[in-house]
Design a protein around this motif. Structure first.
Motif, mmCIF file in Angstrom:
data_model
loop_
_atom_site.group_PDB
_atom_site.id
_atom_site.type_symbol
_atom_site.label_atom_id
_atom_site.label_comp_id
_atom_site.label_asym_id
_atom_site.label_seq_id
_atom_site.Cartn_x
_atom_site.Cartn_y
_atom_site.Cartn_z
ATOM 1 N N PHE A 40 -3.836 1.726 -0.382
ATOM 2 C CA PHE A 40 -4.307 0.408 0.232
ATOM 3 C C PHE A 40 -5.049 -0.292 -0.516
ATOM 4 O O PHE A 40 -6.180 0.260 -0.574
ATOM 5 N N TYR A 41 -4.691 -1.430 -1.378
ATOM 6 C CA TYR A 41 -5.520 -2.101 -2.093
ATOM 7 C C TYR A 41 -6.278 -3.387 -1.388
ATOM 8 O O TYR A 41 -5.639 -4.314 -0.962
ATOM 9 N N LYS A 42 -7.432 -3.164 -0.934
ATOM 10 C CA LYS A 42 -8.305 -4.193 -0.239
ATOM 11 C C LYS A 42 -8.475 -5.426 -1.009
ATOM 12 O O LYS A 42 -8.264 -6.532 -0.315
ATOM 13 N N PHE A 43 -8.519 -5.514 -2.179
ATOM 14 C CA PHE A 43 -8.746 -6.824 -2.854
ATOM 15 C C PHE A 43 -7.687 -7.308 -3.650
ATOM 16 O O PHE A 43 -7.643 -7.993 -4.653
ATOM 17 N N GLY A 44 -6.349 -6.994 -3.191
ATOM 18 C CA GLY A 44 -5.163 -7.435 -4.084
ATOM 19 C C GLY A 44 -3.979 -6.615 -3.728
ATOM 20 O O GLY A 44 -4.117 -5.470 -3.879
#
Length: 272
Positions: A40-44
């Motif tokens: 899971f990519y928090k910033f994109g």
């Protein structure tokens, strides 16, 4: 040479090393055999559902989250009380073997999360068992249609799990328990039905045997009638002569007087 010039650099290197060591567990990861993972990519981009990570070593940004799933085959056992179509309570013991579909881990995580067994698998098994058994009577479930019931539960459970990114490997109904009074009543009824079938079999067998004897007797009577009608005096006389002549050919000594017996039949006077 003045070492004080390099002191800030050394301090920065030491701090960087400490930070790197502290973040190493968030940066480096290892996926073991029998596991799959998604990030899971928090910033994109958010959850990368399509890129499923297979066993091996990898790296990620420390602020991104790695979600690891065990994909080995699992087994659960469920005991539940269900109602038949007449409202009778039945206790059922079920075993299910399953595993997540390997390349669909991202979709499984998005819809159910790591606790998918409690939020997906168990509820679906319970629902299939209740729905199927609610279509049959306790007697059918306990005896005559148990195989059909089990097959329908397997089909419905497999379909539901597959639609939600899990694969069912096997489903087994280990036991079906009824209230003691109902169980005894069903078993007694089944016993009486078996006895009735056995009695009917004996009756059918005796009827068949009687019919066979009747047909054989009728055939024998017809044969005797035909023979009696064909035994004319002339035929009997001819057969007598033939038998006497055959007897005369034997090595034993005898005297045969032709035409001296009753109705002109040959008469044997001596036989040594």
């Amino acid at each position: 040479m003045d070492n004080r010039k390099f002191l800030p650099i050394i301090i920065i290197i030491v701090i960087a090393a400490v930070v790197l060591i502290g973040l190493s567990s968030s940066i480096f990861y290892t996926i073991d055999a029998g596991e799959r993972a998604v990030i899971f990519y928090k910033f994109g981009g958010g959850l990368d559902k399509e890129n499923v990570h297979t066993p091996g070593f990898g790296m990620k940004a420390p602020w991104n989250n790695l979600h690891v799933y065990e994909v080995r085959e699992k087994s659960i056992e469920e005991k539940m009380d269900v109602l038949d179509k007449n409202g009778l309570s039945i206790n059922v013991d079920v075993t299910l073997r399953f595993h997540p579909i390997y390349d669909q881990i991202g979709h499984l995580h998005e819809n159910f999360g790591v606790s998918y067994i409690n939020t997906l698998v168990i509820p679906e098994v319970r629902s299939a068992v209740r729905q199927v058994m609610g279509r049959f009577s306790a007697e059918e479930i306990y005896s005559t249609k148990r195989g059909e019931v089990e097959s329908m539960i397997k089909t419905e459970t497999e379909k539901s799990l597959n639609e939600n990114n899990c694969e069912m490997r096997a489903l087994l109904i280990r036991s079906i328990n009824l209230p003691e009074q109902i169980r005894l009543a069903i078993e007694n009824k089944l016993k009486q039905e078996q006895e009735a079938l056995a009695y009917q079999f004996r009756l059918d067998k005796e009827k068949s045997e009687a019919e066979r004897k009747r047909i054989a007797a009728e055939g024998e009577a017809v044969a005797n009638k035909i023979i009696n009608n064909s035994l004319t005096p002339e035929l009997l006389k001819m057969r007598g002569i033939e038998a006497t002549l055959e007897l005369a050919k034997s090595p034993n000594s005898k005297v045969v007087v032709v035409g001296s017996g009753k109705d002109g039949m040959p008469l044997i006077l001596g036989n040594n």
